[in-house]
Design an enzyme around this catalytic site. Sequence first.
Site, mmCIF file in Angstrom:
data_model
loop_
_atom_site.group_PDB
_atom_site.id
_atom_site.type_symbol
_atom_site.label_atom_id
_atom_site.label_comp_id
_atom_site.label_asym_id
_atom_site.label_seq_id
_atom_site.Cartn_x
_atom_site.Cartn_y
_atom_site.Cartn_z
ATOM 1 N N GLY A 71 -10.892 35.374 10.945
ATOM 2 C CA GLY A 71 -9.501 35.815 10.866
ATOM 3 C C GLY A 71 -8.670 35.316 12.038
ATOM 4 C CB THR A 72 -9.434 35.041 15.661
ATOM 5 O OG1 THR A 72 -9.776 36.431 15.779
ATOM 6 C CG2 THR A 72 -8.728 34.594 16.929
ATOM 7 C CG ASN A 152 -6.238 46.069 13.098
ATOM 8 O OD1 ASN A 152 -5.090 45.673 12.897
ATOM 9 N ND2 ASN A 152 -6.750 46.185 14.309
ATOM 10 C CB SER A 200 -12.045 37.941 8.518
ATOM 11 O OG SER A 200 -13.209 37.904 9.305
ATOM 12 C CG HIS A 202 -16.571 40.001 10.571
ATOM 13 N ND1 HIS A 202 -16.504 41.157 11.295
ATOM 14 C CD2 HIS A 202 -15.555 39.227 10.995
ATOM 15 C CE1 HIS A 202 -15.488 41.079 12.152
ATOM 16 N NE2 HIS A 202 -14.894 39.916 11.981
ATOM 17 C CB THR A 238 -20.053 19.520 10.374
ATOM 18 O OG1 THR A 238 -19.986 18.134 10.719
ATOM 19 C CG2 THR A 238 -21.050 19.725 9.250
ATOM 20 C CB CYS A 326 -12.481 42.550 16.914
ATOM 21 S SG CYS A 326 -11.832 42.495 15.270
#
Length: 397
Positions: A71-72, A152, A200, A202, A238, A326
Amino acid sequence: MQRIYLDHNATTPVAPEVADRMASALREEFGNPSSVHHFGQRAKAAMDEARAAVAALIGAEPSEILFTSGGTESDNLALRGAAEALAATGRMGIVTTGIEHEAVINTAKALARRGAEITAVKVGHSGIVTADAVAAALTPQTALVSIMHANNEIGTIQPVADIARLAKAAGALTHTDAVQSAGKIPVDVKALGVDMLSISAHKIYGPKGVGALWIRRGLRLTPILTGGKHERSRRAGTENVPGIIGMGVAARLAMTKLGDEAVRLAALRDRLEEGILAAVPGTAINGDRSPRVPNTTNISFDRVEAESLLIALDLAGIAVSTGSACSSGTLEPSHVLKAMGFPAHRTQNSIRFSLGAGNTEADMDRVIQALPGIVEKLRSLTQAPGSRLATSAGTRR
Ligand SMILES: Cc1ncc(COP(=O)(O)O)c(C=O)c1O
């Protein structure tokens, strides 16, 4: 001791289906997706499947999904990429709010140091920004409006569709951070009418370190990572193939569970909320109860330090958060509650409970049962003359 996890807005446990598929991806899809041979193409095919699943979760086209490191990074790319691409037009304004995640707030601050003009729209005790307030902040110089979908810390849902309509009429782009809404409530990029949207993995039972930025087809952003032609030359490097595959599985699971799980979690959250308000005197909910994501509540406890309450609850096997998201480990006053205009003591006495897949009614009842005694004990310590809490009350380190 059976531990209860009530910090799903910080991160979610990885779903077993995600972990299993990622383990096989690490073994089987090890090729470089840019390679032309079988091994590369096998990894690319699995990544394409994940891209389609993530796109489906938000009503988008697969080609509009750009995978990131979370997300960041998605927020950074949206703000920096748009600001740089639009600089040539002379539009230097960014309209946002004080309740955004640090990924947006601190990126906006960094852009301000390079000449961007940041306007933070006021958000009152409701925790919901009004479209009128956004309208008043728009100018012909506004390049971008970045306002989160769900907060959040308190869970409130912002009127993003109305905001995007206003921004578009003013010739500005709209970005929304949907990290806390995707997978919890329906998120549809077309209905929202935005140009960019961050998610995101997670937060939806996927792995950490992978996310996506949805970029409306045709919109050009200046990349922040330069190098090879990965992700259609929009992000070099990659790809995190196992992470992306895991995110795809998580997105598919989120879609299948969305409706029923939202109803289940809202009922549990309401049970917890009502139970705490009834059992513990001097408690209040921060922010409007609606519209709000179904899994989140944020409650202030008079004459209690959130930090002490968090530790006491942890000792009782209950994991919660002070809301500062977070960056747990830093127990700063909540910048969200501060931006909502709450006094200092309330920004320091509030606890976020964020529910998720593993939680049950029995968990809620255990928390409701445990809290009154813990809070009473902490309050009595605060009142004891010479106690650390008494001397530090009001001015937290
Ligand atoms: C609203 C919001 N945006 C962005 C992020 C950052 O996401 P990530 O941890 O994937 O970098 C978070 C994480 O808590 C969040 O809650």
